[in-house]
Design an enzyme around this catalytic site. Structure first.
Site, PDB file in Angstrom:
ATOM      1  N   SER A 150     -30.355  35.354   7.118  1.00  0.00           N
ATOM      2  CA  SER A 150     -31.217  34.785   6.087  1.00  0.00           C
ATOM      3  C   SER A 150     -30.535  33.599   5.415  1.00  0.00           C
ATOM      4  CB  SER A 150     -31.534  35.843   5.033  1.00  0.00           C
ATOM      5  OG  SER A 150     -32.138  36.954   5.636  1.00  0.00           O
ATOM      6  N   HIS A 193     -33.394  32.219  12.696  1.00  0.00           N
ATOM      7  CA  HIS A 193     -33.933  32.963  11.563  1.00  0.00           C
ATOM      8  C   HIS A 193     -35.353  33.401  11.905  1.00  0.00           C
ATOM      9  CE1 HIS A 193     -35.448  32.890   7.166  1.00  0.00           C
ATOM     10  NE2 HIS A 193     -35.099  34.104   7.530  1.00  0.00           N
ATOM     11  N   GLU A 243     -37.101  29.659  12.586  1.00  0.00           N
ATOM     12  CA  GLU A 243     -36.255  28.568  12.083  1.00  0.00           C
ATOM     13  C   GLU A 243     -34.958  28.603  12.902  1.00  0.00           C
ATOM     14  OE1 GLU A 243     -35.170  29.153   7.971  1.00  0.00           O
ATOM     15  OE2 GLU A 243     -35.192  27.007   7.569  1.00  0.00           O
ATOM     16  N   ASN A 287     -35.155  29.986   3.230  1.00  0.00           N
ATOM     17  CA  ASN A 287     -34.647  30.909   2.210  1.00  0.00           C
ATOM     18  C   ASN A 287     -34.059  30.226   0.989  1.00  0.00           C
ATOM     19  OD1 ASN A 287     -35.544  33.306   3.097  1.00  0.00           O
ATOM     20  ND2 ASN A 287     -33.818  33.645   4.469  1.00  0.00           N
TER      21      ASN A 287
END
Ligand code: NAD
Length: 290
Positions: free
Chosen positions: A123, A144, A156, A194
């Site tokens: 994350s 991700h 991602e 994030n």
């Protein structure tokens, strides 16, 4: 196109590793799923089997209609990283904690074939830092994934300082075999998603802590006013409040910026075992199975 990646090592059989393993098996790849004990692995395979059976009962596309036994037969579990000797690609999904991930990489670096690419599912942890504890930093890439993995088509992809174009190409090939696409971004902790999401969730927790609104009402505003499918606190429960806290800790430590300090209410809920959906309760309550 490069040679098909046939056998995939999946390390960590928690929320994300379970979803990754299921997705890979449904896309006809062989999976070696690793965790630290048999009971976690049994829970993961039980959950995948249940999801496949449910999907089978509900109909769905041709792949989902494949017999669940056939899909399950592609997943082999183990508590021994040495079982990754023959894999063509690794997705690591262990706990969002630097010490945990830093202990895994030197081991798999010694076990896996030299050409194998390591994808870090994280994350917020820096991909460059992970690459630095291996002898193959050019073959370490961030991936991700979104939760639930089998249902989310966009990933991602993070390019570490040493990650090569060949590795990015292998990562894209891997995602395409999973039926997904990637957006490649540069490596700063939290990446794009994030850095924004964790701040939003944390501020939403502060709102509840300060008594500005209930969790229900915070989420109703995002769903009703902004048209989001889910509010920030429902999203936090889905991700896992412990994972949210770990991610904020990583962001706080990485940027030394007080804007990432976790809300005391979040810390208290994690300490109380209210980890969200996976524990049956977070900001909201959920039915638990098994
Ligand atoms: P989780 O806590 O549900 O699962 C982590 C698993 O790793 C556990 O089963 C644990 O036993 C296992 N593990 C710990 N040390 C290990 C080791 N040495 N060897 C093998 N297994 C080990 O966490 P999660 O939510 O699945 O998250 C995994 C990673 O994915 C984290 O880095 C997280 O930040 C990232 N991620 C999570 C989400 C989410 O929505 N939960 C989304 C995207 C990315």
């Amino acid at each position: 196109m490069a040679k098909t990646l046939e056998t995939i090592g999946v390390i960590g059989a928690g929320v994300m590793g379970t979803g990754v393993a299921q997705n890979l098996a449904q896309k006809k790849m062989q999976v070696r799923l690793i965790d630290i004990n048999e009971s976690i692995l049994a829970k993961a395979t039980g959950q995948i089997e249940q999801t496949l059976r449910f999907a089978g009962m509900m109909g769905g596309d041709e792949e989902e209609a494949e017999d669940s036994d056939v899909v399950m037969a592609r997943i082999r579990t183990s508590t021994d990283l040495n079982d990754l000797k023959e894999v063509d690609f690794v997705v690591e999904n262990t706990t969002e904690n630097w010490a945990v991930k830093a202990a895994v990489y030197p081991q798999i670096d010694a076990i896996c074939r030299p050409e194998v690419v390591f994808a870090v599912n994280t994350s917020a942890i820096s991909i460059t830092r992970v690459g630095g504890v291996t002898q193959r930093p050019e073959q370490v890439v961030g991936m991700h994934f979104m939760n639930p993995v089998p249902l989310k088509s966009m990933v991602e992809v993070i390019r570490g300082h040493h990650t090569t174009d060949d590795t990015i190409a292998t990562a894209r090939q891997f995602l395409s075999q999973m039926g997904k696409e990637g957006v490649v971004v540069e490596d700063y902790p939290g990446f794009v998603s994030n850095r924004v999401l964790m701040l939003t969730v944390n501020e939403a927790v502060f709102l509840v802590q300060d008594g500005v609104a209930t969790a229900e009402d915070v989420d109703r505003i995002f769903v009703g006013c902004f048209g989001h499918k889910m509010g920030p606190l429902g999203t936090a429960d889905l991700i896992g409040l412990d994972t949210i806290l770990y991610s904020l800790d990583v962001l706080y430590e990485s940027y030394n910026d007080p804007k990432f300090r976790p809300a005391p209410l979040l810390k208290k809920m994690v300490a109380a075992g209210l980890h969200g959906r996976k524990s049956g309760e977070g900001f909201f309550k959920y039915p638990t199975f098994g």
